[in-house]
Scaffold this motif. Structure first.
Motif, short mmCIF file in Angstrom:
data_model
loop_
_atom_site.label_atom_id
_atom_site.label_comp_id
_atom_site.label_asym_id
_atom_site.label_seq_id
_atom_site.Cartn_x
_atom_site.Cartn_y
_atom_site.Cartn_z
N MET A 1 -5.82 5.06 -33.68
CA MET A 1 -6.92 4.09 -33.55
C MET A 1 -6.76 2.96 -34.55
O MET A 1 -7.02 1.79 -34.23
CB MET A 1 -8.25 4.80 -33.76
N ARG A 2 -6.34 3.30 -35.75
CA ARG A 2 -6.15 2.25 -36.76
C ARG A 2 -5.01 1.33 -36.35
O ARG A 2 -5.09 0.12 -36.54
CB ARG A 2 -5.82 2.91 -38.12
N LYS A 3 -3.94 1.90 -35.77
CA LYS A 3 -2.82 1.08 -35.30
C LYS A 3 -3.24 0.16 -34.17
O LYS A 3 -2.82 -1.01 -34.10
CB LYS A 3 -1.68 2.00 -34.84
N ASP A 4 -4.06 0.68 -33.26
CA ASP A 4 -4.53 -0.15 -32.12
C ASP A 4 -5.41 -1.30 -32.57
O ASP A 4 -5.43 -2.36 -31.94
CB ASP A 4 -5.31 0.74 -31.13
N HIS A 5 -6.14 -1.09 -33.67
CA HIS A 5 -7.04 -2.15 -34.15
C HIS A 5 -6.33 -3.11 -35.11
O HIS A 5 -6.94 -4.12 -35.52
CB HIS A 5 -8.25 -1.54 -34.86
N ALA A 6 -5.10 -2.76 -35.46
CA ALA A 6 -4.36 -3.61 -36.41
C ALA A 6 -3.91 -4.91 -35.72
O ALA A 6 -3.68 -4.96 -34.53
CB ALA A 6 -3.18 -2.87 -36.97
#
Length: 440
Positions: free
Chosen positions: A435-440
């Protein structure tokens, strides 16, 4: 099309899992009952505390120590280490019998009270009401997001198996307030942690009640839920961990209200204690610390139990430190789990597995995620979770020695819980990172 709903492969898997759980759990219980009936003084009696010689004493000990309103100044540490609200609530019951607190180590008045009509009748009434509240809360959860094929009959069988589980048999034997505490936690989750997804055709989908209710009703609902959490935390302390669910949903005001309410329920009963306010708090802290120390050699669940120490060769301090690290990681990543039952299970495992002070009856908190499991769709590999549930709830007792390390059935349950904990934690960390990667 409506008639085809609820007939997908994953939903058929869930139905198969439920019936498999029924068959296996009923079989295990009947096998335990058969062994127990053959020799009521045999190994199967170990499902009860002290082999059932100390029945209902968690209740009567609290009543006994409430006499004189000075519970933290005398008696055995493990019997008087509870928060003051617990003693305050049970103080009226101390008026039902002539307890003798002089020479407490020798007198038998607290045990004799169990054979007096009025004290035992009031205990029975409170516990019946507690169980009604417990299963009412589970019933409400079981209807939320539930598949259309789930019926009140299947729910009754499921709840019946929870009732005859080893966890609950032990809790009944102890007469522990865990029942009302778990009920309060379950009600809090139901009232304050609202899911929005549901099976098509669900009878009581998450979100439906909120749409129908007014804003005033919603505030009342939330307020009751917050009071339930605060009450549970003021009784047992550790349920406060469940407040993280409010943070996951960014309900900052509700979280603050829960904290304030919980602190009030925890602190105000110290005014009832027949000691100066801060002296009473100090006495409680000292008693709680001594109680925690006493669990170093008798802990049953968590990473720092004697069995885990014996098998791994690691010290208690190292394992307890690892437990705290896992708890922090779990609490900051559990929100990312898409499966609701897994989110609740992971947070509940933090509650049950971190402190090393939780008794067998504390596994009652797992009743909620187990019920929620059967509300969701599953792949066939999830049958492993069902097998874990059967082991966790099993009343069967057996003790073996592995390389001179004593391993009981509760140790086996603990191993299963550790495995489940690690598996869900890894999944939560991966999910959070994605999720953090997708929002990066």
């Amino acid at each position: 099309m409506q008639n085809l709903r609820g007939c997908g492969l994953k939903e058929r898997n869930t139905r198969f899992f439920l019936y498999s759980f029924f068959i296996l759990s009923i079989g295990v219980f009947l096998f335990w009952l058969y062994l127990f009936s053959k020799d009521i003084n045999g190994s199967q009696r170990a499902v009860f505390y002290g082999e059932a010689h100390d029945w209902f004493m968690d209740w009567f000990n609290v009543v006994y120590y409430s006499v004189g309103k000075r519970p933290y100044t005398w008696g055995l540490t493990e019997e008087r280490s509870l928060p003051p609200l617990t003693f305050l609530l049970l103080y009226p019951f101390s008026k039902l019998y002539e307890y003798d607190i002089t020479g407490w180590a020798e007198n038998e008045s607290r045990y004799e009270a169990r054979y007096s009509q009025l004290p035992i009748d009031m205990f029975t009434l409170v516990f019946i009401l507690s169980y009604l509240l417990l299963f009412y809360s589970l019933y409400k959860h079981s209807r939320r997001n539930a598949p259309v094929w789930a019926t009140d009959i299947t729910r009754a069988v499921l709840f019946g198996l929870l009732f005859v589980s080893g966890v609950n048999l032990f809790c009944i034997d102890r007469g522990n307030l865990q029942v009302i505490t778990a009920a309060a936690v379950f009600l809090y989750v139901y009232l304050c942690d609202t899911e929005t997804t549901a099976y098509a055709g669900s009878r009581d989908a998450y979100g439906d009640e909120e749409k129908k209710g007014s804003q005033k009703a919603g505030l009342l609902r939330t307020g009751i839920g917050i009071c339930c959490l605060a009450f549970a935390a003021a009784i047992k302390l550790f349920p406060a961990i469940m407040g993280v669910l409010l943070l996951y949903r960014k309900k900052w005001k509700e979280a603050a209200a829960a904290f304030i309410t919980g602190m009030a329920m925890f602190l105000l009963p110290f005014l009832w204690i027949d000691q100066p306010f801060f002296e009473a708090i100090g006495s409680f802290i000292k008693t709680a610390g001594e109680h925690a120390g006493s669990y170093l050699t008798i802990a049953e669940f968590g990473l720092s139990t004697p069995m885990v120490i014996g098998v791994t060769g690691l010290s208690h301090g190292v394992l307890q430190g690892l437990a705290y690290i896992m708890a922090v990681l779990a609490l900051i990543t559990a929100w990312s789990l898409k499966s609701y039952w897994k989110r609740i299970m992971l947070v509940t495992l933090v509650l049950v597995m971190t402190s090393g002070q939780q008794g067998y009856y504390c596994l009652m908190f797992l009743f909620l995620p187990i019920v929620l499991f059967f509300n969701e769709e599953h792949d066939l590999k999830d049958i492993l979770y069902v097998l874990c549930f059967v082991v966790i709830l099993s009343p069967l007792q057996r003790t073996v020695f592995v390389n001179d390390v004593r391993v009981t059935m509760r140790d086996v349950i603990n191993i299963v819980l550790i495995g489940l904990y690690i598996e869900l934690l890894i999944e939560a960390i991966r999910s959070a990172m994605l999720m953090r990667k997708d929002h990066a």
